[in-house]
Scaffold this motif. Structure first.
Motif, short mmCIF file in Angstrom:
data_model
loop_
_atom_site.label_atom_id
_atom_site.label_comp_id
_atom_site.label_asym_id
_atom_site.label_seq_id
_atom_site.Cartn_x
_atom_site.Cartn_y
_atom_site.Cartn_z
N MET B 1 0.85 -1.19 0.00
CA MET B 1 0.00 0.00 0.00
C MET B 1 0.90 1.25 0.00
O MET B 1 1.89 1.28 0.71
CB MET B 1 -0.90 -0.03 1.23
CG MET B 1 -2.22 0.60 1.00
SD MET B 1 -3.39 0.13 2.29
CE MET B 1 -4.13 -1.32 1.61
N THR B 2 0.56 2.21 -0.82
CA THR B 2 1.40 3.40 -0.93
C THR B 2 1.42 4.14 0.40
O THR B 2 0.40 4.34 1.02
CB THR B 2 0.85 4.34 -2.01
OG1 THR B 2 0.55 3.55 -3.14
CG2 THR B 2 1.85 5.40 -2.38
N ASN B 3 2.58 4.55 0.81
CA ASN B 3 2.66 5.25 2.08
C ASN B 3 3.60 6.43 1.95
O ASN B 3 4.80 6.31 2.14
CB ASN B 3 3.13 4.29 3.17
CG ASN B 3 3.08 4.94 4.53
OD1 ASN B 3 2.48 5.99 4.69
ND2 ASN B 3 3.73 4.33 5.50
N GLN B 4 3.04 7.56 1.57
CA GLN B 4 3.82 8.78 1.43
C GLN B 4 4.10 9.33 2.83
O GLN B 4 3.16 9.55 3.59
CB GLN B 4 3.00 9.80 0.61
CG GLN B 4 3.79 10.98 0.12
CD GLN B 4 4.68 10.63 -1.05
OE1 GLN B 4 4.38 9.73 -1.81
NE2 GLN B 4 5.80 11.32 -1.18
N ARG B 5 5.37 9.53 3.14
CA ARG B 5 5.68 10.00 4.49
C ARG B 5 5.35 11.48 4.64
O ARG B 5 5.51 12.26 3.70
CB ARG B 5 7.15 9.74 4.80
CG ARG B 5 7.48 8.25 4.78
CD ARG B 5 8.78 7.95 5.49
NE ARG B 5 9.95 8.51 4.85
CZ ARG B 5 11.16 8.50 5.41
NH1 ARG B 5 11.34 7.98 6.61
NH2 ARG B 5 12.19 9.02 4.78
N ILE B 6 4.90 11.83 5.81
CA ILE B 6 4.53 13.23 6.07
C ILE B 6 5.79 14.01 6.42
O ILE B 6 6.53 13.63 7.33
CB ILE B 6 3.52 13.32 7.24
CG1 ILE B 6 2.28 12.48 6.95
CG2 ILE B 6 3.15 14.77 7.53
CD1 ILE B 6 1.33 12.34 8.13
N PRO B 7 6.05 15.12 5.70
CA PRO B 7 7.26 15.89 6.02
C PRO B 7 7.12 16.66 7.33
O PRO B 7 6.05 17.18 7.64
CB PRO B 7 7.40 16.85 4.83
CG PRO B 7 6.05 16.94 4.24
CD PRO B 7 5.32 15.66 4.56
N VAL B 8 8.20 16.68 8.07
CA VAL B 8 8.22 17.38 9.36
C VAL B 8 9.30 18.45 9.32
O VAL B 8 10.43 18.18 8.91
CB VAL B 8 8.51 16.40 10.51
CG1 VAL B 8 8.55 17.15 11.85
CG2 VAL B 8 7.49 15.29 10.56
N THR B 9 8.95 19.64 9.73
CA THR B 9 9.91 20.73 9.82
C THR B 9 10.12 21.07 11.29
O THR B 9 9.15 21.23 12.03
CB THR B 9 9.38 21.99 9.08
OG1 THR B 9 9.13 21.62 7.72
CG2 THR B 9 10.39 23.12 9.12
N ILE B 10 11.36 21.13 11.69
CA ILE B 10 11.68 21.50 13.07
C ILE B 10 12.11 22.96 13.09
O ILE B 10 12.97 23.36 12.29
CB ILE B 10 12.79 20.60 13.64
CG1 ILE B 10 12.32 19.13 13.66
CG2 ILE B 10 13.20 21.05 15.03
CD1 ILE B 10 13.43 18.15 13.96
N LEU B 11 11.51 23.70 13.97
CA LEU B 11 11.81 25.13 14.07
C LEU B 11 12.49 25.39 15.40
O LEU B 11 11.92 25.14 16.46
CB LEU B 11 10.50 25.92 13.96
CG LEU B 11 10.58 27.43 13.91
CD1 LEU B 11 11.51 27.90 12.80
CD2 LEU B 11 9.19 28.00 13.68
N THR B 12 13.72 25.89 15.31
CA THR B 12 14.47 26.11 16.53
C THR B 12 15.07 27.53 16.52
O THR B 12 15.03 28.22 15.51
CB THR B 12 15.55 25.01 16.68
OG1 THR B 12 16.20 25.14 17.92
CG2 THR B 12 16.57 25.07 15.57
N GLY B 13 15.61 27.92 17.64
CA GLY B 13 16.17 29.27 17.72
C GLY B 13 15.99 29.83 19.12
O GLY B 13 15.07 29.40 19.84
N PHE B 14 16.84 30.76 19.48
CA PHE B 14 16.78 31.31 20.83
C PHE B 14 15.48 32.07 21.07
O PHE B 14 14.82 32.52 20.12
CB PHE B 14 17.98 32.23 21.06
CG PHE B 14 19.06 31.58 21.88
CD1 PHE B 14 19.43 30.26 21.62
CD2 PHE B 14 19.70 32.25 22.91
CE1 PHE B 14 20.41 29.64 22.37
CE2 PHE B 14 20.68 31.64 23.66
CZ PHE B 14 21.04 30.33 23.40
N LEU B 15 15.17 32.20 22.34
CA LEU B 15 13.98 32.95 22.74
C LEU B 15 14.02 34.35 22.12
O LEU B 15 15.04 35.03 22.17
CB LEU B 15 13.96 33.07 24.27
CG LEU B 15 12.68 33.58 24.91
CD1 LEU B 15 11.56 32.55 24.74
CD2 LEU B 15 12.91 33.89 26.38
N GLY B 16 12.94 34.71 21.50
CA GLY B 16 12.86 36.05 20.92
C GLY B 16 13.43 36.16 19.52
O GLY B 16 13.44 37.24 18.93
#
Lengths: 345, 440
Positions: B1-16
């Motif tokens: 069965m076709t299983n396209q993976r869901i892309p995940v973006t990680i967002l990081t960075g200092f406070l502010g």
């Protein structure tokens, strides 16, 4: 299911299957769970979002239809006496009666992920992250009597057996006896525990871990007597004890492993392996004789484990399977799917 | 069965630094995609009709003996639940807290089989506060790691600094992470097509931007080609800066392949050859040079030969002599050499065309990450395996990595291996030698 993916041998077996599909009902939601009401033809069908149905399992007639129950539904148990349905959701804990009414035990926009009910129906424990909510039935209604915030990591499972609740999280399993829900015994294990299962005779607690193993504690807790079965190729997230507590059954990718506990812990022994072989085993049920397993690719396998590791019958549906359940008279198997189709076989 | 993976973006960075501003931009854009946001502070993201989930950042150690293997237990739980939906999500954004090390977030996707099947890490975006980053960058490990982990670095609040300051920040970021895309922005305004669904493992564009990527480095300093007659040949060496010199002599064939083979040979044991000793073809030889002058002898079948020498031939006054006549080399290729091992965060890029053996690569990368995992923040790349019609893309964080077949190689495309390692104390020579030992 995608016919081209099935090898010819399996296709032939499906064509000659002795398992008939009795009915199919589409409920237009991801089917999270199907729970048969004891001594009744009725089944609760729980969607993963918003919807819950009370269905006549004989005729596929929807008796009650609950919409907008909650944004996300996580777990469901039935009350052992009234057969009402208790749900933990992203909006609190809900009680759905078989008469079609819905009430909230607690209303909060937070993920209540797990819950269990005592066999006398008096207590419900529900988890919200690292918090444990205790409800007690008083004068017919459930009241929140305790909020325990002493957990240091998110609760991963709650079960009930005879007279105690077990609660797992990273670091161990806590046992709360219903005679005193304020104190607990800790079965410690410094890893992430996912699912727990307690043998009906209460002799063993088994926990599937994030690290592809099952950890066991003998009960009552004995120091340094816990043991582990490792080497699994995947997380073990479905654990089941046979009713006679002699067999412990788990899934591993395309297989099911049956460990023999009839003479105590199976040290040095290998499990009996039931090979399904098409898709990952997503769920299974066992009545002490017949084992039925479903793969995520839409194939349902029937085994007689006492006789052989090979399946004796097979059926396929045109959907990804999400859950399995037996009818209360054990004559039928209900199959839930991602697309909302519920099958009765 | 076709299983396209869901892309995940990680967002990081200092406070502010502007993470929430960027999140709100992404969610308010009319892109028609169903996005789930996993954030650490419930209620910060203020857009309706999107699935916003509060996370606890529960970091769990794995009991696999590696100190750097940690995962986000809350993410496993949340992502697993997000697969139980009738309608599949198009994308997932994970926001981390300002002081967070991105490693456990990224590792979560590779430590759990179920998640690995369902989700693919698309990119790590690091928001950099252009105005205040200088306050953290020298003394904050978290700040350095966030930049080192980035596939995309956004120098936000660029309007609050001068162009000179901005250039300096960009140079600093580039020195730590040679392969990340760098964008400057005011108020986190960056074209979303540059941030989402970007397949961060795809290094093609980055190589165009960074011509020094993949500049080959070798454990020898010179390649000298000779045309030799049949018979006995004398190799003459004087005393040099070291008591010996490693030499590999082979009949000349495909020089590119031979460079790779020599790289592997130079990582192995050399055979000691004393003065007046016989030289052996295709073996790494350690020629003793403790006397002021010494000779070694080689039997040849005649033809073109190539000498890979550990040091420059001038340093040992290397000469090839036949019948008392000095043979002039056909060509001397001097290899620019750098032994620098940077204590700070840096990047090593490796690029070559020869196909790899999949088993050798798996063994090597597993061993490498087991030993050097704590220092290797990220590795990623595209691999050309012998016998495979498709590219293989891989990426790793510390000890854990994920490799997946990608699209087929195009007909007009050169099949190239492209790898990048980002981390502390990276040894370019060791990495280069290691990957070359995986050649098919």
């Amino acid at each position: 299911m995608n016919e081209t993916n099935i090898d010819d041998a399996l296709k032939q077996m499906i064509n000659h299957s002795q398992v008939d599909i009795k009915w199919v009902l589409n409920l237009d939601c991801f089917i999270l769970n199907i729970i048969a009401i004891p001594s009744s033809k009725l089944i609760w069908v729980v969607g993963s979002e918003e919807k819950v149905f009370l269905v006549d399992g004989e005729t596929a007639t929807v008796i009650e239809h609950f919409n907008d129950v909650a944004e996300i539904i996580f777990s469901a148990v039935i009350h052992p006496k009234t057969f009402d349905l208790v749900l933990s959701t992203s909006n609190g804990v809900r009680l759905l009666t078989i008469e079609g009414e819905m009430t909230s035990l607690v209303e909060e926009n937070a993920w209540f992920e797990h819950l269990a009910i005592s066999s006398n129906g008096q207590f419900i424990l529900a988890s919200k992250g690292k918090s444990l909510y205790t409800f007690e039935q008083r004068l017919g209604d459930f009241e929140l009597i305790e909020k325990d915030t002493s957990f240091t990591s998110t609760i991963s499972d709650i079960i009930f057996n005879v007279d105690s609740f077990l609660i797992s999280n990273y670091g161990g399993v806590r046992e709360y006896h219903i005679s005193n829900l304020k104190e607990y015994t800790l079965f410690e294990w410094k890893t992430s525990l996912l699912k727990i299962s307690w043998s009906p005779d209460k002799k063993y607690i088994g926990a599937g871990t994030q690290e592809n193993a099952i950890h066991f504690w003998p009960y009552p807790l004995q120091k340094e007597k816990d043991f582990q079965m490792g080497g699994y190729r995947s997380k073990v997230n479905k654990l089941l004890w046979s009713e006679d507590s002699k067999h412990f059954i788990v899934n591993e990718l395309e297989d099911i492993h049956i460990w023999d506990f009839s003479d105590g812990p199976p040290f040095g022994k290998s499990p009996k392996i039931m090979t399904c072989g098409f898709g990952k085993v997503i769920d299974f049920i066992f009545d002490g004789n017949l084992l039925v397993a479903a793969s995520d690719e839409g194939v349902i396998f029937y085994f007689l484990p006492e006789q052989s590791g090979q399946f004796i019958n097979v059926q396929a549906i045109d959907a990804e399977i999400t859950c399995l359940s037996a009818s209360s008279n054990r004559q039928h198997v209900f199959v839930g799917s991602k697309t909302g189709d519920v099958y009765c076989m | 069965m076709t299983n396209q993976r869901i892309p995940v973006t990680i967002l990081t960075g200092f406070l502010g630094a502007g993470k929430t501003t960027l999140l709100n931009r992404i969610l308010s854009e009319n892109h028609g995609k169903k996005i789930a946001v996993i954030e650490n502070e419930f209620g910060e993201v203020g857009v309706d009709n999107e699935l916003v989930i509060d996370a606890d950042e529960e970091i769990f150690e794995m009991n696999n003996g590696c100190i750097c293997c940690t995962v986000r237990g809350d993410l496993i739980r949340i992502l697993t639940r997000l697969t139980k939906r009738k309608d599949k999500l198009d994308m997932i954004l994970v926001e981390t807290t300002g002081m967070a090390n991105p490693a456990p977030v990224a590792q979560t996707f590779w430590v759990d089989n179920d998640l690995q099947e369902q989700f693919s890490l698309d990119a790590i975006i690091t928001m950099v506060d252009a105005k205040h980053v200088h306050l953290h960058i020298n003394d904050s490990d978290e700040c350095k790691e966030q930049i080192a982990f980035a596939d995309i670095a956004i120098l936000n609040k660029s309007d609050l600094v001068s162009s000179g300051e901005l250039e300096q920040i960009e140079a600093t970021v580039r020195s730590m992470n040679a392969m990340c895309e760098i964008y400057t922005a005011e108020n986190a305004a960056v074209d979303l097509n540059k941030l989402l669904n970007v397949n961060a493992f795809d290094l093609d564009k980055k190589i165009e931007l960074n011509p020094k990527f993949g500049e080959e480095e070798f454990p020898f300093e010179a390649i000298v080609k000779y045309q030799l007659p049949k018979g006995k040949v004398e190799l003459s060496l004087d005393e040099g800066p070291d008591p010996s010199i490693d030499v590999l002599i082979s009949p000349l064939k495909d020089i590119q392949d031979q460079k790779n083979q020599a790289t592997v040979a130079f990582s192995g044991e050399a055979i000691d050859i004393k003065a007046n000793g016989e030289l052996i073809l295709d073996k790494l030889l350690q020629c003793d040079t403790t006397a002021s002058h010494q000779s070694f002898y080689l039997d040849t079948l005649g033809g073109d030969y190539v000498f890979f020498t550990q040091h420059g031939p001038d340093e040992f006054n290397m000469q090839v002599i036949v019948n008392d006549q000095i043979i002039e080399p056909l060509e001397i290729i001097e290899i620019e050499h750098s032994h620098s091992h940077d204590d700070e965060v840096s990047s090593v890029g490796i690029e070559f065309t020869s196909p790899l053996n999949i088993e050798k690569f798996q063994t090597w990368i597993s061993g490498l990450l087991q030993i050097h995992g704590p220092d290797i923040f990220r590795c990623k790349g595209i691999l050309n395996f012998l016998g495979m019609d498709n590219r293989v893309v891989f990426q790793g964080v510390h000890m854990l990595f994920d490799a997946q077949p990608d699209r087929p190689w195009k007909n007009d495309e050169e099949k190239r291996n492209q790898l990048i390692f980002i981390g502390r104390n990276l040894d370019r020579n060791m990495l280069n030698t290691g990957i070359k030992s995986c050649l098919a």
